[in-house]
Scaffold this active site. Structure first.
Site, PDB file in Angstrom:
ATOM      1  N   LYS A 254      38.747  47.563  48.891  1.00 27.60           N
ATOM      2  CA  LYS A 254      37.999  46.627  49.764  1.00 27.60           C
ATOM      3  C   LYS A 254      38.958  45.728  50.516  1.00 27.60           C
ATOM      4  CE  LYS A 254      38.689  42.749  47.004  1.00 27.60           C
ATOM      5  NZ  LYS A 254      39.542  41.617  47.369  1.00 27.60           N
TER       6      LYS A 254
ATOM      7  N   ASP B  52      34.833  40.620  40.966  1.00 23.02           N
ATOM      8  CA  ASP B  52      34.659  41.572  42.077  1.00 23.02           C
ATOM      9  C   ASP B  52      33.989  42.869  41.645  1.00 23.02           C
ATOM     10  OD1 ASP B  52      35.853  39.881  43.859  1.00 23.02           O
ATOM     11  OD2 ASP B  52      37.763  40.952  43.954  1.00 23.02           O
TER      12      ASP B  52
HETATM   13  O1  C5P Z   1      37.005  37.419  37.620  1.00 25.75           O
HETATM   14  P1  C5P Z   1      38.400  37.890  37.528  1.00 25.75           P
HETATM   15  O2  C5P Z   1      38.805  38.217  36.111  1.00 25.75           O
HETATM   16  O3  C5P Z   1      38.754  38.982  38.469  1.00 25.75           O
HETATM   17  O4  C5P Z   1      39.289  36.654  37.960  1.00 25.75           O
HETATM   18  C1  C5P Z   1      40.657  36.557  37.670  1.00 25.75           C
HETATM   19  C2  C5P Z   1      41.031  35.090  37.690  1.00 25.75           C
HETATM   20  O5  C5P Z   1      40.904  34.583  39.017  1.00 25.75           O
HETATM   21  C3  C5P Z   1      40.129  34.221  36.844  1.00 25.75           C
HETATM   22  O6  C5P Z   1      40.596  34.145  35.534  1.00 25.75           O
HETATM   23  C4  C5P Z   1      40.196  32.886  37.544  1.00 25.75           C
HETATM   24  O7  C5P Z   1      41.372  32.206  37.153  1.00 25.75           O
HETATM   25  C5  C5P Z   1      40.368  33.270  38.999  1.00 25.75           C
HETATM   26  N1  C5P Z   1      39.087  33.236  39.729  1.00 25.75           N
HETATM   27  C6  C5P Z   1      38.537  32.025  40.089  1.00 25.75           C
HETATM   28  N2  C5P Z   1      37.351  31.988  40.758  1.00 25.75           N
HETATM   29  C7  C5P Z   1      36.734  33.124  41.115  1.00 25.75           C
HETATM   30  C8  C5P Z   1      37.283  34.377  40.771  1.00 25.75           C
HETATM   31  C9  C5P Z   1      38.467  34.401  40.085  1.00 25.75           C
HETATM   32  O8  C5P Z   1      39.081  30.961  39.777  1.00 25.75           O
HETATM   33  N3  C5P Z   1      35.591  33.052  41.812  1.00 25.75           N
END
Ligand code: C5P
Length: 300
Positions: free
Chosen positions: A17, A152
């Site tokens: 993406k 995501d």
């Molecule tokens: O959700 P995901 O595990 O992909 O996110 C990785 C890191 O990115 C999270 O641990 C967080 O620190 C940060 N993040 C965030 N806000 C979001 C998505 C991700 O702070 N909306």
């Protein structure tokens, strides 16, 4: 997602993406950031294949299926550090089944690139094993598991090739984009860790919204789309990785319609006026050794 069937063997393609718009609205009490992002899936794919295992184990092998040359050519781990294994384990935990599976992941999407490769692989795993193991989980159940794996991941579960995503990214509003968008993408030698980029982010004060971008795309107006390009994470990413700032300067010197960093970086894309222009600029960027370069388009 495209399914291909053989006996006791099934494969699915997991697209990358690009974020055409990503606005950080604020920090939440759970540590995540509230955001509004518009994502389009593009025609660069990893392929995930499942085979019946000999045991109850979940095994994964990763293969380079044309990762771009250069330092971005790194394979992901093949253990629980890989979202594919975590997705398979989450499915087994939720349903209580004890089936094993032999998974093979053929990687083409660069890692730590803001291109959603790991998230897309995780969504592909949920969809694939839901069928392969005959679990018959509903969309809502898969969505809940997907959101638990990463912000995501839910986007890639849906059949929509574009969506406006809210919350921490897991609230999906599908979007139909009729025009073909042509991109030239560069993944510099060094990547970026999503958590670190978010840690350095401040809420955006732009007046632009995802709805502005969605409206421009719905109208098929490239000029308006370009005005709406925004990524709040680009500024902290440029501070953390000077290669991103270098790419911005380089892209700004081209006659592109527009340009932006994708997601939490470090990939940088140019929105081109035609595929011909994208191919022309890709050749130029390759010659300038900016990183791994490829041309891609949004999926219809
Ligand atoms: O959700 P995901 O595990 O992909 O996110 C990785 C890191 O990115 C999270 O641990 C967080 O620190 C940060 N993040 C965030 N806000 C979001 C998505 C991700 O702070 N909306």
């Amino acid at each position: 997602m495209l399914f291909r069937h053989e006996i006791a063997d099934v494969a699915v393609n997991a697209p990358a993406k690009l974020n055409l718009f990503l606005k950080v609205l604020g920090k939440r009490s759970d540590g995540y950031h509230e955001l509004e992002t518009l994502m389009v899936s593009v025609d660069l794919y990893d392929t995930l294949r499942a085979r019946r295992g000999q045991s109850e184990a979940i095994s994964l092998a990763c293969f380079d299926a044309g990762l771009p040359a250069g330092n971005g050519r790194v394979l992901p781990p093949a253990d629980a550090g890989n979202l594919v294994v975590r997705a398979a384990a989450a499915l087994r935990k939720y349903t209580g089944v004890r089936f094993g599976v032999e998974l093979e992941l053929y990687k083409r999407i660069p890692l730590a690139a803001g291109l959603g490769g790991g998230s897309s692989d995780a969504a592909a795993t949920l969809l694939l094993l839901n069928r392969f193991w005959n679990l018959d989980l509903s969309r809502a159940e898969l969505h809940q598991l997907a959101a638990g794996l990463g912000s995501d991941v839910p986007f890639f579960l849906g059949s929509a090739s574009a969506a406006l995503c809210r919350g921490r990214g897991e609230i999906i509003e599908p979007l139909t984009i009729r025009q073909r968008l042509h991109f030239v993408v560069v993944r510099p030698a060094t990547g970026l860790a999503t958590a670190e980029v978010f840690r350095h982010a401040r809420p955006s004060n732009t007046g632009l919204t995802g709805e502005h971008m969605a409206a421009a795309l719905r109208r098929g107006r490239l000029d308006q789309t370009v005005i709406c390009l925004h990524n709040t994470l680009q500024e902290p990413a440029e501070r953390l990785n000077p290669e991103v700032a270098g790419l911005r300067a380089h892209f700004a010197r081209q006659s592109l319609a527009g340009h932006l960093m994708s997601g939490s970086g470090s990939s940088y894309f140019g929105l081109c006026r035609s595929r011909k222009q994208a191919l022309h600029l890709a050749a130029r960027f390759k010659a300038a050794r900016l990183g791994d370069v490829f041309v891609t388009s949004n999926r219809p």
